[in-house]
Enzyme design. Sequence first.
Site, PDB file in Angstrom:
ATOM      1  N   HIS A 259       0.756  -1.017  -0.118  1.00 25.93           N
ATOM      2  CA  HIS A 259       0.158   0.124  -0.110  1.00 25.93           C
ATOM      3  C   HIS A 259       1.006   1.335  -0.044  1.00 25.93           C
ATOM      4  O   HIS A 259       1.959   1.206   0.416  1.00 25.93           O
ATOM      5  CB  HIS A 259      -0.633   0.185   1.263  1.00 25.93           C
ATOM      6  CG  HIS A 259      -2.024  -0.971   1.203  1.00 25.93           C
ATOM      7  ND1 HIS A 259      -2.902  -1.049   1.905  1.00 25.93           N
ATOM      8  CD2 HIS A 259      -1.920  -2.064   0.317  1.00 25.93           C
ATOM      9  CE1 HIS A 259      -3.837  -2.060   1.730  1.00 25.93           C
ATOM     10  NE2 HIS A 259      -3.333  -2.732   0.691  1.00 25.93           N
ATOM     11  N   GLU A 261       1.153   3.813   1.745  1.00 21.91           N
ATOM     12  CA  GLU A 261       1.756   4.117   3.172  1.00 21.91           C
ATOM     13  C   GLU A 261       2.897   3.218   3.433  1.00 21.91           C
ATOM     14  O   GLU A 261       4.069   3.662   3.946  1.00 21.91           O
ATOM     15  CB  GLU A 261       0.722   4.118   4.530  1.00 21.91           C
ATOM     16  CG  GLU A 261      -0.530   4.934   4.322  1.00 21.91           C
ATOM     17  CD  GLU A 261      -1.617   4.069   3.638  1.00 21.91           C
ATOM     18  OE1 GLU A 261      -1.541   3.520   2.586  1.00 21.91           O
ATOM     19  OE2 GLU A 261      -2.617   3.905   4.262  1.00 21.91           O
TER      20      GLU A 261
END
Length: 393
Positions: A259, A261
């Site tokens: 992802h 992040e």
Amino acid sequence: MTGSAAQPSLFGIDSAPQPTDRLFFAVLPSADAAQTIADLAKGLQSELGLKGRPLQTDRFHITLHHLGDYVGLRPDIVAAAMEAAARVQMESFDVCFETAASFKGLPDRKPFVLRGGDGLRDLTALQQSLGAAMKRTILGSWVQPKFVPHVTLLYDDQLVDERAVEPVSWEANEFVLIHSLLGQTRHIVLGRWALNPQRTSTVMSITPADEQAMRIALDQAQNAMLVGEVPIGAVVMRAGQVIATGYNRPVTEHDPTAHAEIVALRHAATLLGNYRLPECEIYVTLEPCAMCAMALMHARFKRVVFGAADPKGGAAGSVVDLFGHTQLNHHTKVLGGVLGQECGTVLSDFFAQRRELYRQRRSGPATESSPFDDTPAIPTGEVLEIEPPPPSP
């Protein structure tokens, strides 16, 4: 935006789809106050001979602003609501309801409610402050100019005149965004915003620096879109300096943990030579999921800032609030709704395009290739090299 009226057709009447989802801002009673309200509702029902059943205890609330009924949840409306709520700065206050009466409604469905007087001035101030913030977003048309604070107890066909009741009071220390599933008697809290001096002074204000950093994350989201990934981007900042960026790449990397992040976090930790990043902030265009939320807390990020809310998987208040979980060791500050409309639009446009491509493929031979076909991969994230500090004399 609600369902439209039925339209005539060649074969009769085609009814427009009925709304399934409602959004509204509200203040919820404390657990003790909710139980007091439930007991009061049952007592008044019996005393007045009302046939309507009291609402479930977890459905008592004070509506601040109604945000519309929709066929399906509208991410753009949710994002705008998050953005407006993040701009509200107010301390906690007491509310007190001391009378009960009926509102005029449908013949067999008149709301029987709790009402108050001077004890609701601060509540009115909150409603007005939130309305002012809504006018700075696409929600301006939903601002209610007239506010009559009340808690609905039940619905009945009788019209009951106003009468004094035992006062019900509690301290309002937050307001919420509620997703109501129409016809299912279910309320889902999509976001919570605390009302206290510490929260408003540190977490709840959006600064120009926040918006500038989120635009960097939005640029990363565009990189994800170019390679056919869901457009989510992130950037790690320290003292106003870009440390690392990342964008969503689980499909292209064959990595379910890739992802935006996580990609940015890995680059930042490698560059800084530490698995702890207590002086860093991360900006991400979509509310973190549970996996990313826990990773960010383990890394000891100082602050997590997100754009659009994720009502289906968000772990910063939409589905669960891991950052606010009192039993977890590290408490990262969280700010949501920064450029929320823009972040939500990038996602909704992407999925609309995907649905259209899928529809075209189902309807017949493709006339042109997908814009995502044969697109070369973009290197995962970016890292800004930091010059080492000069040696001490």
